[in-house]
Write a protein that holds these residues in place. Sequence first.
Motif, PDB file in Angstrom:
ATOM      1  N   GLY A   1       0.831  -1.209   0.000  1.00  0.00           N
ATOM      2  CA  GLY A   1       0.000   0.000   0.000  1.00  0.00           C
ATOM      3  C   GLY A   1       0.860   1.251   0.000  1.00  0.00           C
ATOM      4  O   GLY A   1       0.599   2.209  -0.745  1.00  0.00           O
ATOM      5  N   ALA A   2       1.894   1.228   0.834  1.00  0.00           N
ATOM      6  CA  ALA A   2       2.787   2.389   0.923  1.00  0.00           C
ATOM      7  C   ALA A   2       3.493   2.613  -0.410  1.00  0.00           C
ATOM      8  O   ALA A   2       3.642   3.738  -0.879  1.00  0.00           O
ATOM      9  CB  ALA A   2       3.802   2.183   2.041  1.00  0.00           C
ATOM     10  N   LYS A   3       3.902   1.503  -1.029  1.00  0.00           N
ATOM     11  CA  LYS A   3       4.607   1.589  -2.304  1.00  0.00           C
ATOM     12  C   LYS A   3       3.710   2.195  -3.377  1.00  0.00           C
ATOM     13  O   LYS A   3       4.154   2.932  -4.235  1.00  0.00           O
ATOM     14  CB  LYS A   3       5.034   0.168  -2.711  1.00  0.00           C
ATOM     15  CG  LYS A   3       6.210   0.130  -3.657  1.00  0.00           C
ATOM     16  CD  LYS A   3       6.615  -1.302  -3.943  1.00  0.00           C
ATOM     17  CE  LYS A   3       7.685  -1.795  -3.006  1.00  0.00           C
ATOM     18  NZ  LYS A   3       8.080  -3.178  -3.238  1.00  0.00           N
ATOM     19  N   LYS A   4       2.403   1.884  -3.262  1.00  0.00           N
ATOM     20  CA  LYS A   4       1.446   2.327  -4.279  1.00  0.00           C
ATOM     21  C   LYS A   4       1.313   3.848  -4.298  1.00  0.00           C
ATOM     22  O   LYS A   4       1.337   4.469  -5.356  1.00  0.00           O
ATOM     23  CB  LYS A   4       0.096   1.670  -3.987  1.00  0.00           C
ATOM     24  CG  LYS A   4      -0.860   1.666  -5.166  1.00  0.00           C
ATOM     25  CD  LYS A   4      -2.003   0.707  -4.920  1.00  0.00           C
ATOM     26  CE  LYS A   4      -3.312   1.472  -4.812  1.00  0.00           C
ATOM     27  NZ  LYS A   4      -4.392   0.658  -4.252  1.00  0.00           N
ATOM     28  N   THR A   5       1.163   4.455  -3.132  1.00  0.00           N
ATOM     29  CA  THR A   5       0.919   5.900  -3.110  1.00  0.00           C
ATOM     30  C   THR A   5       2.199   6.715  -3.032  1.00  0.00           C
ATOM     31  O   THR A   5       2.194   7.907  -3.300  1.00  0.00           O
ATOM     32  CB  THR A   5       0.027   6.282  -1.909  1.00  0.00           C
ATOM     33  OG1 THR A   5       0.592   5.710  -0.745  1.00  0.00           O
ATOM     34  CG2 THR A   5      -1.390   5.798  -2.102  1.00  0.00           C
ATOM     35  N   PHE A   6       3.306   6.074  -2.649  1.00  0.00           N
ATOM     36  CA  PHE A   6       4.571   6.806  -2.483  1.00  0.00           C
ATOM     37  C   PHE A   6       5.142   7.157  -3.854  1.00  0.00           C
ATOM     38  O   PHE A   6       5.248   6.301  -4.734  1.00  0.00           O
ATOM     39  CB  PHE A   6       5.539   5.923  -1.686  1.00  0.00           C
ATOM     40  CG  PHE A   6       6.860   6.571  -1.372  1.00  0.00           C
ATOM     41  CD1 PHE A   6       6.928   7.898  -0.947  1.00  0.00           C
ATOM     42  CD2 PHE A   6       8.044   5.853  -1.489  1.00  0.00           C
ATOM     43  CE1 PHE A   6       8.139   8.486  -0.651  1.00  0.00           C
ATOM     44  CE2 PHE A   6       9.266   6.437  -1.191  1.00  0.00           C
ATOM     45  CZ  PHE A   6       9.310   7.767  -0.775  1.00  0.00           C
ATOM     46  N   ASP A   7       5.522   8.433  -4.039  1.00  0.00           N
ATOM     47  CA  ASP A   7       6.045   8.863  -5.340  1.00  0.00           C
ATOM     48  C   ASP A   7       7.483   8.428  -5.554  1.00  0.00           C
ATOM     49  O   ASP A   7       7.937   8.309  -6.684  1.00  0.00           O
ATOM     50  CB  ASP A   7       5.939  10.385  -5.457  1.00  0.00           C
ATOM     51  CG  ASP A   7       4.480  10.818  -5.473  1.00  0.00           C
ATOM     52  OD1 ASP A   7       3.637  10.018  -5.920  1.00  0.00           O
ATOM     53  OD2 ASP A   7       4.183  11.940  -5.013  1.00  0.00           O
ATOM     54  N   GLY A   8       8.225   8.233  -4.463  1.00  0.00           N
ATOM     55  CA  GLY A   8       9.625   7.801  -4.589  1.00  0.00           C
ATOM     56  C   GLY A   8       9.708   6.291  -4.742  1.00  0.00           C
ATOM     57  O   GLY A   8       8.723   5.632  -5.075  1.00  0.00           O
ATOM     58  N   THR A   9      10.875   5.738  -4.496  1.00  0.00           N
ATOM     59  CA  THR A   9      11.014   4.288  -4.576  1.00  0.00           C
ATOM     60  C   THR A   9      11.014   3.693  -3.169  1.00  0.00           C
ATOM     61  O   THR A   9      11.459   4.320  -2.213  1.00  0.00           O
ATOM     62  CB  THR A   9      12.329   3.882  -5.258  1.00  0.00           C
ATOM     63  OG1 THR A   9      13.388   4.559  -4.588  1.00  0.00           O
ATOM     64  CG2 THR A   9      12.323   4.227  -6.725  1.00  0.00           C
ATOM     65  N   MET A  10      10.485   2.494  -3.053  1.00  0.00           N
ATOM     66  CA  MET A  10      10.441   1.832  -1.744  1.00  0.00           C
ATOM     67  C   MET A  10      10.909   0.392  -1.864  1.00  0.00           C
ATOM     68  O   MET A  10      10.516  -0.332  -2.774  1.00  0.00           O
ATOM     69  CB  MET A  10       9.030   1.875  -1.195  1.00  0.00           C
ATOM     70  CG  MET A  10       8.902   1.206   0.144  1.00  0.00           C
ATOM     71  SD  MET A  10       7.285   1.455   0.834  1.00  0.00           S
ATOM     72  CE  MET A  10       7.635   2.650   2.100  1.00  0.00           C
ATOM     73  N   GLN A  11      11.785  -0.009  -0.940  1.00  0.00           N
ATOM     74  CA  GLN A  11      12.284  -1.382  -0.924  1.00  0.00           C
ATOM     75  C   GLN A  11      11.831  -2.087   0.343  1.00  0.00           C
ATOM     76  O   GLN A  11      11.630  -1.435   1.359  1.00  0.00           O
ATOM     77  CB  GLN A  11      13.811  -1.379  -0.928  1.00  0.00           C
ATOM     78  CG  GLN A  11      14.431  -0.920  -2.213  1.00  0.00           C
ATOM     79  CD  GLN A  11      15.940  -0.990  -2.122  1.00  0.00           C
ATOM     80  OE1 GLN A  11      16.516  -0.794  -1.051  1.00  0.00           O
ATOM     81  NE2 GLN A  11      16.572  -1.274  -3.238  1.00  0.00           N
ATOM     82  N   ASN A  12      11.704  -3.399   0.275  1.00  0.00           N
ATOM     83  CA  ASN A  12      11.391  -4.179   1.473  1.00  0.00           C
ATOM     84  C   ASN A  12      12.661  -4.741   2.092  1.00  0.00           C
ATOM     85  O   ASN A  12      13.593  -5.094   1.387  1.00  0.00           O
ATOM     86  CB  ASN A  12      10.482  -5.357   1.120  1.00  0.00           C
ATOM     87  CG  ASN A  12       9.074  -4.893   0.815  1.00  0.00           C
ATOM     88  OD1 ASN A  12       8.789  -3.697   0.832  1.00  0.00           O
ATOM     89  ND2 ASN A  12       8.201  -5.834   0.537  1.00  0.00           N
ATOM     90  N   LEU A  13      12.684  -4.820   3.413  1.00  0.00           N
ATOM     91  CA  LEU A  13      13.799  -5.482   4.107  1.00  0.00           C
ATOM     92  C   LEU A  13      13.207  -6.425   5.145  1.00  0.00           C
ATOM     93  O   LEU A  13      12.422  -6.003   5.996  1.00  0.00           O
ATOM     94  CB  LEU A  13      14.700  -4.447   4.792  1.00  0.00           C
ATOM     95  CG  LEU A  13      15.836  -5.039   5.631  1.00  0.00           C
ATOM     96  CD1 LEU A  13      16.903  -5.647   4.743  1.00  0.00           C
ATOM     97  CD2 LEU A  13      16.469  -3.968   6.519  1.00  0.00           C
ATOM     98  N   TYR A  14      13.554  -7.699   5.063  1.00  0.00           N
ATOM     99  CA  TYR A  14      13.046  -8.663   6.031  1.00  0.00           C
ATOM    100  C   TYR A  14      14.046  -8.829   7.160  1.00  0.00           C
ATOM    101  O   TYR A  14      15.239  -8.991   6.921  1.00  0.00           O
ATOM    102  CB  TYR A  14      12.795 -10.016   5.362  1.00  0.00           C
ATOM    103  CG  TYR A  14      11.680  -9.957   4.363  1.00  0.00           C
ATOM    104  CD1 TYR A  14      10.369 -10.187   4.762  1.00  0.00           C
ATOM    105  CD2 TYR A  14      11.938  -9.642   3.044  1.00  0.00           C
ATOM    106  CE1 TYR A  14       9.338 -10.120   3.849  1.00  0.00           C
ATOM    107  CE2 TYR A  14      10.911  -9.566   2.118  1.00  0.00           C
ATOM    108  CZ  TYR A  14       9.610  -9.808   2.530  1.00  0.00           C
ATOM    109  OH  TYR A  14       8.593  -9.735   1.626  1.00  0.00           O
ATOM    110  N   VAL A  15      13.581  -8.784   8.396  1.00  0.00           N
ATOM    111  CA  VAL A  15      14.461  -8.976   9.548  1.00  0.00           C
ATOM    112  C   VAL A  15      13.860 -10.034  10.463  1.00  0.00           C
ATOM    113  O   VAL A  15      12.679 -10.357  10.349  1.00  0.00           O
ATOM    114  CB  VAL A  15      14.666  -7.661  10.340  1.00  0.00           C
ATOM    115  CG1 VAL A  15      15.408  -6.648   9.505  1.00  0.00           C
ATOM    116  CG2 VAL A  15      13.343  -7.105  10.825  1.00  0.00           C
ATOM    117  N   ASP A  16      14.685 -10.558  11.350  1.00  0.00           N
ATOM    118  CA  ASP A  16      14.240 -11.601  12.274  1.00  0.00           C
ATOM    119  C   ASP A  16      13.704 -10.950  13.545  1.00  0.00           C
ATOM    120  O   ASP A  16      14.465 -10.527  14.401  1.00  0.00           O
ATOM    121  CB  ASP A  16      15.429 -12.515  12.583  1.00  0.00           C
ATOM    122  CG  ASP A  16      15.050 -13.657  13.493  1.00  0.00           C
ATOM    123  OD1 ASP A  16      13.849 -13.764  13.821  1.00  0.00           O
ATOM    124  OD2 ASP A  16      15.931 -14.431  13.880  1.00  0.00           O
TER     125      ASP A  16
END
Lengths: 336, 348
Positions: A196-211
Amino acid sequence: MARVRTGVRAMGAVLAVVLGASLVGCSSTGGKRAEERAAAAAEGRAAVNTPRWTFAMVTHSGDGDTFWDIVQKGAEQAALKDNINFLYSHNDEANQQAQLVQTAIDKKVDGLIVSLAKPDAMKAVVAKAVKAGIPVVTVNSGSAESKEFGALTHIGQDETIAGEAVGDELNSRDRKKALCVLHEQGNVGHEQRCAGAKKTFDGTMQNLYVDGTNMPDVTASIEAKLQSDKSIDAVVTLGAPFADAAVQAKQTAGSKAEIDTFDLNAKVATGLQTDKLGFAVDQQPYLQGYEAVDLLWLYRYNRNVLGGGLPVLTGPQIITKDDAGALADYTKRGTR
Amino acid sequence: MSGSTAAPDQLDERLVRTSPLRKLLGRPELGSVVGAAAVFLFFAIVADSFLQASSFGTVLYAASVLGIMAAPVALLMIGGEFDLSAGVMVTSSALISSMFSYQMTANVWVGVFVSLLVTLAIGAFNGFMLTRTKLPSFIITLGTFLMLTGLNLGFTKLISGTVSTKAIGDMEGFDSARALFASTLTLGGVEFKVTILWWVALVGVATWILLRTRFGNWIFAVGGEAGAARAVGVPVIRTKIGLYLGVAFAAWVSGQHLLFSYDVVQSGEGVGNELTYIIAAVIGGCLITGGYGSAIGSAVGAFIFGMTSKGIVYAEWNPDWFKFFLGAMLLLATLLNAWVRKRAEATA
């Protein structure tokens, strides 16, 4: 016997040292005394004289999850007010959660509250409850499936809408490159938030998975990411405890990124006030518990259904520095 | 035919001179050192930011948090036992310290001290139960693991009313305790966490115990063959309890680090970390069956783990595959380790 007695005596000595040390080594700041000084004793009493119905709440919470702790608090306070016998159980494995719902049905409860994080696994057992004449309210996740499964209503946050709100807020803060930190791999709600955040965000967004069960590892992972990409100017964590880890990672990595987070707790409230954090997205877990119990009571007492069967949203509420001060006390007592 | 001179070809095999190279090849940690070098080279090539000085600080931090626990766990494994409660014990230790200080409104150092006593008591309980009941350590510590998990949640909820502890950042003694357990040192513009020093110190002490003291010989003896060790006068019970106390001490250090870096502790944390410690020890050359291994090896194992888990982030690989990459890297490192060891033993 002599050995046992010396053992007991040694333990007694250790205990005496510990207690003595704690008396000598008192802290004049913070601690429980400060809390007791601040807290006024508030006693709850039932506000209604309806029969003492039993409502059960079964969630997909893992052990020791702060978020669900607040939901439970809201539900317990509503139960107290509505003269409800409130039962709570949880399991983060879908199969186990379904079994817990089954036990509630077996107990012939008067109302059932259930979260639908893994809807497919819950479908059959929720249908069983509805068939047995138990009114069901769904909370937190599962707004899409709630009605289809035969629940009266759904109370919670639409994760995609919440994510979209984050994207909008990041835009208004002129952010260009954001990082979405997921602390549970495979959690559908988490993916929806970041998407959802990626959809409305005009910049680029990456995911990071953490434990998520290993805090130092969370910090080091975010640190590594910020070091490898200096252009990241916003980090969004999906749970309040991880915001603090992100703040530390930012310091060590020497990054200028703004840290934002989902959910609220006492540390997040202070972080917002001291500008360590940009904003927090609150889905008001207290409301999810409180309203769920209250709506079941209303249904039992008066056949009322709030929202006419449509999902009732409890979030997203964007909290910034301006609101944080007023909320700090509530976060400390664990209801926000 | 006098007995004072022995023919050179009949020399006792223990007295045979071995070349330094061959000696090196016989070390338990050699395989993991080769593995570490391979992992390092790999990420140096595929990840641009991996070779930055600041990245080195991050990798070392990730390795140190794991390594602090891996060292005593390695010793325990050499002694032939497991500790499945080690991961949760770290959380217990942090919770005890935080809650005691808060509830008693005591100087946080008092809580830290109480936590040390209680954590050591848990370790002693593991060792005592093990040697008394003669049940496998797998069962005993699995029981402790489950009990501690429950106690962590139950007690925290009972005492603080929520599932995480209250903030103790504003209490007396917090700053000095933070300096000891969770401070950051800046060397040449790069930030290093103090846990790295703890790690180096613990590995140093563990190595010294293992190679230079009588207790070290006892550890190898009880791990190799406990019955034979007892027959030649090794105090098996004392050795095993001592090893569990070592794990408890390291859990205390890690727990205090957890508490003083984040100020609040969540009671559900730590589950699953015990396996990571064992993995680090195994990569470092410890045999699961006991009797063989080294403390330095556990440090190399922890370093491989730190490099792999952070290198994946530096390399910016698709995060969906994160766990797969981690598993594959670990498996490769361990296989390489085993292969080098086999070669070394064949030529020795």
